[in-house]
Design a protein around this motif. Structure first.
Motif, PDB file in Angstrom:
ATOM      1  N   ARG A   1       0.833  -1.197   0.000  1.00  0.00           N
ATOM      2  CA  ARG A   1       0.000   0.000   0.000  1.00  0.00           C
ATOM      3  C   ARG A   1       0.876   1.260   0.000  1.00  0.00           C
ATOM      4  O   ARG A   1       0.677   2.187  -0.779  1.00  0.00           O
ATOM      5  N   THR A   2       1.898   1.257   0.869  1.00  0.00           N
ATOM      6  CA  THR A   2       2.794   2.419   0.992  1.00  0.00           C
ATOM      7  C   THR A   2       3.550   2.662  -0.310  1.00  0.00           C
ATOM      8  O   THR A   2       3.628   3.782  -0.820  1.00  0.00           O
ATOM      9  N   LEU A   3       4.123   1.601  -0.848  1.00  0.00           N
ATOM     10  CA  LEU A   3       4.921   1.764  -2.050  1.00  0.00           C
ATOM     11  C   LEU A   3       4.065   2.222  -3.223  1.00  0.00           C
ATOM     12  O   LEU A   3       4.453   3.099  -4.005  1.00  0.00           O
ATOM     13  N   ALA A   4       2.862   1.658  -3.306  1.00  0.00           N
ATOM     14  CA  ALA A   4       1.955   2.061  -4.386  1.00  0.00           C
ATOM     15  C   ALA A   4       1.652   3.550  -4.303  1.00  0.00           C
ATOM     16  O   ALA A   4       1.699   4.273  -5.306  1.00  0.00           O
ATOM     17  N   ALA A   5       1.408   4.017  -3.080  1.00  0.00           N
ATOM     18  CA  ALA A   5       1.127   5.447  -2.899  1.00  0.00           C
ATOM     19  C   ALA A   5       2.348   6.292  -3.243  1.00  0.00           C
ATOM     20  O   ALA A   5       2.254   7.292  -3.961  1.00  0.00           O
ATOM     21  N   ASP A   6       3.533   5.855  -2.769  1.00  0.00           N
ATOM     22  CA  ASP A   6       4.761   6.621  -3.023  1.00  0.00           C
ATOM     23  C   ASP A   6       5.045   6.720  -4.513  1.00  0.00           C
ATOM     24  O   ASP A   6       5.520   7.752  -5.003  1.00  0.00           O
ATOM     25  N   LEU A   7       4.819   5.626  -5.222  1.00  0.00           N
ATOM     26  CA  LEU A   7       5.175   5.603  -6.640  1.00  0.00           C
ATOM     27  C   LEU A   7       4.038   6.100  -7.524  1.00  0.00           C
ATOM     28  O   LEU A   7       4.219   6.280  -8.731  1.00  0.00           O
ATOM     29  N   GLY A   8       2.864   6.278  -6.916  1.00  0.00           N
ATOM     30  CA  GLY A   8       1.712   6.726  -7.695  1.00  0.00           C
ATOM     31  C   GLY A   8       1.256   5.676  -8.696  1.00  0.00           C
ATOM     32  O   GLY A   8       0.885   5.972  -9.820  1.00  0.00           O
ATOM     33  N   ILE A   9       1.319   4.395  -8.294  1.00  0.00           N
ATOM     34  CA  ILE A   9       0.817   3.324  -9.170  1.00  0.00           C
ATOM     35  C   ILE A   9      -0.153   2.475  -8.363  1.00  0.00           C
ATOM     36  O   ILE A   9      -0.310   2.666  -7.150  1.00  0.00           O
TER      37      ILE A   9
END
Lengths: 490, 490
Positions: free
Chosen positions: A52-60
């Protein structure tokens, strides 16, 4: 051994790097993650960001991240534990950190020289300074802001003039600064005209080995010795002759074959840590004079001497231009700077500089200019003073901890300076204990492997300089779990 | 040939560098000036600041500056002309700019290998891009501000993680960016896993030469050829066999000895500028396949192709892993960056990376990270587009000027790309005209010296990329003063 230190910025950068690839998003992310894990950019035991965090950080989309993590788990890059998260798989601990991989030659049609070069194996330094990897300074405490400001100033005012081809011997103001520093700090004799700037001690050894040695020439090596020197000098085809080291350093005897080169670490013998005594220095200089051989004085970490004042460089005693003095900024500043230097006897300046042009031209001029500024404005002296005090306290702590908690396993060797201490292990136990330490997540660089003539003494080289007090204590605590049926009796 | 470009900041820096020396002020200033002149930091024909100005800038007495200038005039470093000022003496034009000095070995006790290494002489690139030194990009037009901002960002957020020991194969995100760029721009096949980051093409040639060649092995060299390659490969003890070059590039024949390595510059043959034709590419690949030899494709400046689209890299045609592709950022970005790369056949990745650890470890990580950022954020593509157009117009201007003003002296060779053009001189006139050009203050790199088998053709390689339109015109104007009794008839 942090489990939570991963920076969002890191992932963004890796991911952006992969994005220039014309691949689907999931594949791009997989590529970025694989590269990061293989290269050690993300360390073994690090927890990856939650999907969830990485998806938000990368905008994907989170689905994409989930798919990428799943694929990498299937490929063996990640271990995922329910309720705990995703971790870099244990296999990459061995590959990237504890021991450099022995890179094999596969079926490539190398020359005989190529095979000889590759035979000694990879000698690169550990990328992540895990407890107790040897040789790394503490990069968290480098004055990065000062460095950045100096870079900025140079790039603002001299970007174009520092961008071109540079002097193969080294940027003149840096050579002046090095000569002055060496004179003041180490009593090294010689002017800026005799300084050759290089990328590393390793490059110095490679260059000098090829300039001065032919196939079969005899080189006296300290036994045990620094692996990088052994590998570079052996690659020339020279015959390396091990000369025993005692508490006064290299101990030459009359029945040794006549040397063409003597490799020495006089300030802190690597790995034992002892200093070469004055009488041995004079004896070795006399051998060099009589036999007209060269001495390489590798003064790789004399900046960090803790007990009393260090002896002046051996080069300062040389009246016959036999000593080639080497120093490096890898420990005193930081490894990735890629700057080191030699103070050359005047007859070697021209040939060594010529060979530098054949090998790789010259060093980055911006880095040389900033290093000169850092020295000339007093930051270098301040930094060394601060780090010397800090490293001394870390060494003291490590020795106390070992004496108090590991008397059955480790015997400490006296160590007046340097970034690591040598410890002896109960005879016959190194292989077994190293395996246990690896499982416990502790890097314990081998002493045996530093001997030219096996078997060497059982022992480890424990790096302490890059570790905080807590990290030192945690490392020792992990070592307390080790068991051997051959303990020292207390 | 500016006479007024000296920056006050430069003198301040040089002087500060010298100040760490425990010498009187005048001696410090002399040291700084001597170093600056010897190293080419201050170019021949530059006017030094007036004594009054320099004294004010440095915050020292004008008497001291006057004394230092006087001493350097006496020593032959400066020429002082009443009413005009103080200039760097003409002897340093020859030393630092027009031709690299041939460094002699004096009486040093080198090994036979050392003598072999030094024999080929220094092959370093000219430090100051005087008209018409070859091979330098225009550093005045590089986007230094963008570069500085990227450096700053990296140092602000990742200074510590970029300061440690790096991956000897290269910083992973940079390898990803290089593989993607090469795929897109040059049709080069291969992944980031096959990219080896190096400091320079020179290092690549040195490393590959030693990895792949033994004493006496046959290397096919283009005749004439790039001097750096010749020097690096000859230093391995290999036997270099000259293979003639025509308008389709290297022209192999059946009576040549069987090669172990073929060195090629397929995009723009150095120095003739012609492209290797498709049929020759296929023929050479077939030879490599049959004889199981290696091909080095040195694609040193294919970014700058002006007439039509460049051919894809020869590596893209290779189905048998025989081609090692080399590229460099020295021309496309700037030389002092010290970053170049190889796309390796997979069998060579491990051994080549191992040898890198023996030679010099790895490349500076900050420079690698900033280069990756520069590529990934689109600045690289923009910069190349802009410079390509500019260099094309400069090439066109040089060719026009030569055709209009020097038809009796120079015959232009067709030149679809690159940073220099080859011109033929009237047979027998190269030595004489080069001497005259030197006196006129023009660098005219020799064509004859690029031949393995003397005598080569008389000619020059004229670099144009680093020169403004005015500088090109001024250089041609100086060449108009040259006289020969062997002119071309128009």
């Amino acid at each position: 051994m942090s489990t939570n230190s991963t920076q969002p910025g890191l992932w963004l950068n890796l991911f952006q790097a992969a994005q220039s690839n014309p691949l689907p998003l999931r594949a791009q992310l997989c590529t970025a993650l694989r590269e990061a894990i293989r290269s050690g950019t993300v360390a073994y035991s690090e927890r990856l960001p939650a999907t969830r965090t990485l998806a938000a950080d990368l905008g994907i989309s989170r689905v994409t991240v989930e798919a990428a993590y799943g694929q990498l788990e299937a490929e063996g890059y990640l271990a995922r534990r329910v309720g705990q998260g995703s971790f870099v798989a244990a296999r990459f601990a061995r590959a990237a950190e504890v021991e450099p991989p022995l890179r094999t030659t596969a079926l490539a049609a190398l020359s005989q020289r190529g095979h000889q070069l590759v035979r000694g194996g990879d000698c690169h330094d550990p990328i992540t300074p895990l407890a107790f990897a040897a040789g790394s300074p503490d990069l968290r405490l480098f004055p990065h802001d000062t460095w950045r400001q100096l870079c900025n100033t140079r790039l603002r005012h001299h970007a174009a003039s520092l961008a071109g081809y540079g002097d193969p011997q080294g940027y003149a103001p840096l050579r002046v600064a090095i000569a002055a520093y060496l004179h003041q700090a180490r009593d090294v004799r010689g002017s800026a005209d005799q300084v050759l700037v290089l990328t590393s001690s390793q490059q110095a050894l490679h260059l000098l080995g090829n300039l001065l040695l032919d196939e079969g020439d005899v080189v006296w090596m300290e036994e045990p010795a620094y692996r990088g020197a052994r590998t570079a000098l052996a690659a020339t085809g020279a015959k390396l002759v091990p000369v025993p080291v005692d508490h006064e350093g290299m101990c030459p005897s009359e029945d040794l074959p006549s040397p063409r080169l003597i490799y020495l670490t006089p300030s802190h013998q690597y790995p034992t840590g002892c200093a070469l005594s004055l009488s041995r220095r004079l004896a070795l200089l006399e051998i060099a004079r009589k036999q007209h051989c060269w001495i390489i004085e590798d003064d790789y970490d004399s900046e960090f001497h803790y007990d009393g004042r260090p002896q002046p460089a051996m080069q300062s005693l040389d009246r016959h231009d036999r000593v080639i003095y080497l120093g490096t900024f890898s420990k005193a500043l930081f490894p990735s700077l890629r700057l080191a230097y030699a103070m050359l006897p005047s007859t070697l300046i021209e040939p060594a500089t010529t060979v530098r042009t054949l090998y790789d031209g010259h060093s980055n001029q911006l880095m040389q200019a900033v290093t000169a500024d850092f020295i000339n404005r007093g930051h270098f002296a301040t930094h060394l003073r601060y780090m010397r005090q800090l490293y001394r306290s870390r060494r003291d702590l490590l020795l106390e901890e070992i004496t108090a908690k590991l008397p059955h396993l480790l015997r400490v060797h006296p160590s007046p300076g340097g970034l690591q201490v040598m410890v002896a292990l109960p005879p016959g136990s190194e292989t077994q204990l190293t395996r246990q330490a690896r499982i416990a997540g502790v890097a314990t660089p081998s002493l045996q492997s530093l001997y030219l003539m096996p078997p060497g003494r059982d022992g480890w080289l424990l790096g302490f300089a890059a570790l905080s007090a807590d990290e030192i204590r945690a490392g020792v605590q992990r070592l307390q779990t080790l068991r051997t049926d051959l303990p020292f009796t207390a």
